[in-house]
Design a protein around this motif. Structure first.
Motif, PDB file in Angstrom:
ATOM      1  N   SER A 231       0.838  -1.197   0.000  1.00  0.00           N
ATOM      2  CA  SER A 231       0.000   0.000   0.000  1.00  0.00           C
ATOM      3  C   SER A 231       0.873   1.248   0.000  1.00  0.00           C
ATOM      4  O   SER A 231       1.814   1.347   0.788  1.00  0.00           O
ATOM      5  CB  SER A 231      -0.915  -0.007   1.230  1.00  0.00           C
ATOM      6  OG  SER A 231      -1.718   1.151   1.279  1.00  0.00           O
ATOM      7  N   LEU A 232       0.546   2.199  -0.880  1.00  0.00           N
ATOM      8  CA  LEU A 232       1.326   3.428  -1.019  1.00  0.00           C
ATOM      9  C   LEU A 232       0.385   4.620  -1.111  1.00  0.00           C
ATOM     10  O   LEU A 232      -0.591   4.599  -1.863  1.00  0.00           O
ATOM     11  CB  LEU A 232       2.199   3.362  -2.272  1.00  0.00           C
ATOM     12  CG  LEU A 232       2.974   4.629  -2.656  1.00  0.00           C
ATOM     13  CD1 LEU A 232       4.005   4.981  -1.588  1.00  0.00           C
ATOM     14  CD2 LEU A 232       3.649   4.448  -4.018  1.00  0.00           C
ATOM     15  N   MET A 233       0.697   5.680  -0.327  1.00  0.00           N
ATOM     16  CA  MET A 233      -0.068   6.922  -0.393  1.00  0.00           C
ATOM     17  C   MET A 233       0.892   8.083  -0.568  1.00  0.00           C
ATOM     18  O   MET A 233       1.871   8.210   0.163  1.00  0.00           O
ATOM     19  CB  MET A 233      -0.905   7.129   0.872  1.00  0.00           C
ATOM     20  CG  MET A 233      -1.660   8.450   0.877  1.00  0.00           C
ATOM     21  SD  MET A 233      -2.716   8.654   2.338  1.00  0.00           S
ATOM     22  CE  MET A 233      -3.303  10.337   2.078  1.00  0.00           C
ATOM     23  N   ILE A 234       0.615   8.942  -1.552  1.00  0.00           N
ATOM     24  CA  ILE A 234       1.452  10.110  -1.835  1.00  0.00           C
ATOM     25  C   ILE A 234       0.564  11.340  -1.934  1.00  0.00           C
ATOM     26  O   ILE A 234      -0.409  11.361  -2.687  1.00  0.00           O
ATOM     27  CB  ILE A 234       2.231   9.943  -3.154  1.00  0.00           C
ATOM     28  CG1 ILE A 234       3.135   8.710  -3.102  1.00  0.00           C
ATOM     29  CG2 ILE A 234       3.049  11.190  -3.450  1.00  0.00           C
ATOM     30  CD1 ILE A 234       3.821   8.407  -4.422  1.00  0.00           C
ATOM     31  N   GLU A 235       0.907  12.359  -1.163  1.00  0.00           N
ATOM     32  CA  GLU A 235       0.242  13.656  -1.286  1.00  0.00           C
ATOM     33  C   GLU A 235       1.272  14.631  -1.838  1.00  0.00           C
ATOM     34  O   GLU A 235       2.252  14.940  -1.177  1.00  0.00           O
ATOM     35  CB  GLU A 235      -0.252  14.138   0.078  1.00  0.00           C
ATOM     36  CG  GLU A 235      -1.292  13.235   0.718  1.00  0.00           C
ATOM     37  CD  GLU A 235      -1.756  13.775   2.054  1.00  0.00           C
ATOM     38  OE1 GLU A 235      -1.999  14.995   2.147  1.00  0.00           O
ATOM     39  OE2 GLU A 235      -1.857  12.987   3.005  1.00  0.00           O
TER      40      GLU A 235
END
Length: 335
Positions: A231-235
């Protein structure tokens, strides 16, 4: 349906309710309701102490009811007014008896002596740490971080509100962390994390930095990839499709991807055909793709182009194969 009251619930459900209540309220109010709740509170052993929310007088009262080994979470932000309160807390609760700590949240400690107590905490059961510090110099906490890195129980690290340099953190080899969130990350640091954290499953960063000048020298080989991350989250508001392709090439095993971006040119990263190609070729296992792309319209007639833009996300790939629904909205404001 039979009527059910609070006091008839099993102890497991009562304890779940207590998990969401303030430690002072539990001991001063809930435990006095009836004998049954009195017993349930006495058996409860998952207390979270947030010293920002507890006055000295309240700490003194609840210290009569709670043994240190029943405390599993501490929030010690050490704001300008709180250092004395932290010292007061440890005068009431023996630091050597805080043996069941599973989570700790720390603020900034300006002096090394202010952070010395951390070395005396029992961390054999520690699962997560959250560091909230706006200071660029966090070296006073590094000895404690180094200590917890060696614990096999340690799984989660939250640095989203701290200015920690990835290269300065004493990562053990191998490190047991499965969840990591940080404030910002460069491509080189991301590659380093994937090398050092073989069990990492979830990674979140508030900003992904791409150094255009040194990208060729600092970027990992395009042939290199890591299979652990799911799982990867980028803002981020500045990444291009080329940047995303480079980043996502490192982790073909992703099953969940979340992106938040604010761009001056929406269509540079919101091309459905480009994302379809990238997912097909770089992320074959992706099951969940969440994204929010925001763009300020420059002209009123650009709103009409959004329908054509949205059609790129209405192909068989998006609607049938992946079953992902993409929507778009806009607000026109009068000057």
């Amino acid at each position: 349906m039979a009527n059910t009251s609070l006091i008839t619930l099993p102890i497991e459900l009562i304890h779940r309710i207590l998990n969401n209540l303030d430690v002072y309220f539990i001991n001063v109010s809930v435990r006095k309701v009836c004998k049954r709740l009195y017993l349930f509170v006495n058996f409860y052993n998952r207390y979270e102490f947030d010293l920002d929310l507890l006055s000295k007088s309240r700490l003194k009262i609840i210290s009569r009811f709670i043994q240190p080994e029943r405390i599993t979470s501490l929030v010690l932000l050490n704001r300008s007014y709180a250092l004395e309160k932290i010292k007061f807390f440890f005068s009431l609760f023996d630091i050597n008896q805080l043996t069941q700590l599973r989570s700790i949240t720390l603020g900034q400690f300006d002096q090394l002596k202010d952070a010395e107590f951390l070395q005396h905490l029992t961390i054999s059961n520690l699962v997560s740490i959250n560091i909230r510090s706006t200071s660029a110099d966090n070296r006073n906490q590094l000895p404690f971080i180094s200590k917890i890195m060696n614990q096999s129980s340690f799984l989660r690290m939250y640095l989203a509100e701290s200015y920690y340099s990835i290269s300065l953190i004493p990562w053990t080899n191998p490190c047991s962390i499965i969840y990591l969130t940080i404030k910002s990350c460069s491509l080189k640091e991301y590659d380093l994390l994937l090398q050092r954290l073989p069990y990492l499953r979830t990674f979140s960063t508030g900003e992904f930095i791409i150094d255009k000048l040194n990208q060729l020298n600092s970027s990992p080989s395009i042939l290199k990839s890591y299979s652990q991350l799911m799982s990867l989250m980028i803002e981020n508001g500045s990444l291009s499709m080329t940047d995303f392709e480079l980043i996502l090439s490192l982790t073909p095993s992703l099953t969940r991807l979340k992106l938040i971006s604010y761009k001056s040119n929406l269509f540079s990263i919101a091309n459905g055909s480009d994302w379809e190609y990238l997912i097909h070729n770089k992320l074959p296992n992706l099951k969940m793709f969440e994204f929010f792309f925001s763009y300020r319209l420059q002209k009123e007639n650009e709103a009409e182009d959004l329908t054509l833009f949205l059609n790129q996300f209405r192909t068989l790939f998006w609607l049938k194969e992946k079953k992902w629904i993409v929507t778009c909205d806009y607000v026109l404001k009068q000057n």
